[in-house]
Design a protein around this motif. Structure first.
Motif, PDB file in Angstrom:
ATOM      1  N   TYR A 293       0.840  -1.194   0.000  1.00  0.00           N
ATOM      2  CA  TYR A 293       0.000   0.000   0.000  1.00  0.00           C
ATOM      3  C   TYR A 293       0.883   1.255   0.000  1.00  0.00           C
ATOM      4  O   TYR A 293       2.063   1.182   0.369  1.00  0.00           O
ATOM      5  N   THR A 294       0.301   2.382  -0.371  1.00  0.00           N
ATOM      6  CA  THR A 294       1.104   3.607  -0.519  1.00  0.00           C
ATOM      7  C   THR A 294       0.651   4.744   0.390  1.00  0.00           C
ATOM      8  O   THR A 294       1.281   5.796   0.401  1.00  0.00           O
ATOM      9  N   GLN A 299       2.961   3.285   4.893  1.00  0.00           N
ATOM     10  CA  GLN A 299       4.395   3.562   4.845  1.00  0.00           C
ATOM     11  C   GLN A 299       5.001   3.521   6.242  1.00  0.00           C
ATOM     12  O   GLN A 299       6.096   2.972   6.441  1.00  0.00           O
ATOM     13  N   GLU A 300       4.298   4.103   7.202  1.00  0.00           N
ATOM     14  CA  GLU A 300       4.810   4.087   8.573  1.00  0.00           C
ATOM     15  C   GLU A 300       4.876   2.668   9.127  1.00  0.00           C
ATOM     16  O   GLU A 300       5.890   2.258   9.725  1.00  0.00           O
ATOM     17  N   GLY A 347       7.894  12.007   6.831  1.00  0.00           N
ATOM     18  CA  GLY A 347       7.003  11.937   7.981  1.00  0.00           C
ATOM     19  C   GLY A 347       6.781  10.518   8.450  1.00  0.00           C
ATOM     20  O   GLY A 347       6.789  10.247   9.660  1.00  0.00           O
ATOM     21  N   ALA A 348       6.581   9.609   7.505  1.00  0.00           N
ATOM     22  CA  ALA A 348       6.367   8.205   7.869  1.00  0.00           C
ATOM     23  C   ALA A 348       7.619   7.608   8.494  1.00  0.00           C
ATOM     24  O   ALA A 348       7.546   6.857   9.471  1.00  0.00           O
ATOM     25  N   ARG A 349       8.793   7.946   7.946  1.00  0.00           N
ATOM     26  CA  ARG A 349      10.044   7.430   8.500  1.00  0.00           C
ATOM     27  C   ARG A 349      10.270   7.936   9.919  1.00  0.00           C
ATOM     28  O   ARG A 349      10.638   7.178  10.823  1.00  0.00           O
ATOM     29  N   THR A 350      10.024   9.226  10.122  1.00  0.00           N
ATOM     30  CA  THR A 350      10.204   9.807  11.455  1.00  0.00           C
ATOM     31  C   THR A 350       9.241   9.177  12.452  1.00  0.00           C
ATOM     32  O   THR A 350       9.622   8.857  13.591  1.00  0.00           O
TER      33      THR A 350
END
Length: 372
Positions: A293-294, A299-300, A347-350
């Motif tokens: 999914y995108t 992503q998180e 944002g998702a990575r953080t």
């Protein structure tokens, strides 16, 4: 098992060939335990066992279905671990279920309380049980087994083994199956072969719970999922546990010392090495699920569980407690995780990194007194 299939399993898949092999291995394990129980059985249990042997010889395909039922595995495993002999009801129920499925006549004189007939249902107890022309008789009286509720999931049905809001479960799980088939067809193929029983459990305050018992291959224990995507994810997660449970029966993957505990980025408590392996393999499946999914949440979730699984794999590889095959297994997991490369928003990575750091800090604070 070929090493190529072992490798595919290690990488989170395996497909239909892997599920067929694991299912066959579990049936063989159950059959072996049945044989061991019979060797220690008193005469009243041997009567039921002899009936099971006779009907199984007459209807081997039906017998295989009964042996493969998840609750057969649970019942036989519990009886094998018990200090007393197996009850006549265990073998009587299996024999009657086989006879009813195959349309084979059978007569068993074995006093039993309420009986469980795997794949068929439950019947009240009695002293004499017969199957004649496809009809069950208990003490000479026709008796219809109480059949399990069945849910239609895509092209197949699964048992729902307790009294719940069937319409709601049908709605949510069928939509979850559609989600799985549409976006994760490889996993859907495995689930279609492996999962035969859903066993509802209470909904916890956190909103969702699920589990897999090592002895109940093919059964997923779960509370009612809040939405179809969570239903699909739960099947993915628990299928991984089920596959690994059988694989560990076949091949020793760990040489953990009693008392050794490790940090797991998805648990609040320290875990033994085999528990860490189970969690890593399950979260390999979870990370793969979210990778399809995108949206921001996906992503998180993908980033968090990919990172967590990779950290756990590194812990296991550095532990010195994996067997040669265990090292090969975990190395494949690590290679899959390292090979996933795709855009992730800052944002998702953080958010994923923050969640992982928070979990580790809370875990260390809570377990400071429990670890050396």
């Amino acid at each position: 098992m070929s090493f190529s299939l072992f490798r595919e399993l290690a990488r989170g898949g395996g497909g239909a060939p892997a599920i067929r092999l694991l299912s066959s291995a579990r049936r063989s394990r159950t059959l072996l335990m049945v044989s061991l129980l019979a060797r220690q059985a008193p005469p009243e249990v041997l009567v039921a066992y002899d009936a099971l042997k006779a009907v199984s010889a007459a209807a081997p395909k039906a017998a295989d279905l009964v042996l493969a039922h998840p609750m057969t595995g649970v019942a036989v495993s519990r009886a094998s671990r018990a200090t007393h002999a197996a009850s006549p009801g265990l073998f009587t129920g299996m024999a009657l279920a086989t006879a009813l499925r195959a349309g084979v006549d059978l007569h068993v004189e074995a006093p039993c309380e309420e009986l469980f007939l795997p794949t068929v249902g439950r019947v009240r107890g009695g002293a004499v049980f017969s199957v004649l022309n496809g009809q069950l008789f208990v003490d000479g009286v026709p008796h219809a087994p109480v059949s399990p509720v069945r849910l239609a999931l895509g092209p197949r049905e699964v048992e729902l083994d307790t009294d719940v809001d069937v319409a709601r479960w049908q709605e949510v799980m069928a939509a979850g199956w559609d989600e799985l088939a549409l976006n994760h067809p490889e996993v859907a193929e495995e689930c279609a072969l492996a999962v035969t029983v859903l066993s509802p459990i209470p909904t916890p305050p956190s909103g969702m719970a699920s589990a897999t018992l090592a002895d109940a291959f093919g059964c997923v224990y779960l509370s009612l999922p809040p939405d179809p995507r969570t239903a699909a994810l739960t099947l993915v997660h628990e299928l991984q546990h089920a596959k690994l449970a059988v694989l560990i029966d076949l091949f020793p993957l760990t040489e953990a010392h009693p008392g050794e505990l490790f940090y797991a980025p998805w648990r609040d408590d320290p875990r033994p090495l085999v528990g860490l392996l189970h969690g890593t393999y399950a979260h390999l499946g979870v990370a793969a699920f979210w990778r399809r999914y995108t949206d921001g949440r996906a992503q998180e979730e993908h980033t968090r569980w990919r990172t967590a699984s990779r950290q756990a794999a590194a812990t296991m590889l550095a532990s010195g407690r994996l067997t040669r095959l265990g090292t090969a297994f975990v190395t494949e997991i690590a290679e899959v995780l390292d090979g996933w490369d795709g855009p992730v928003s800052p944002g998702a990575r953080t958010a994923a990194e923050t969640a992982l750091a928070r979990h580790r800090a809370l875990w260390e604070d809570a377990n400071r007194q429990r670890l050396p």
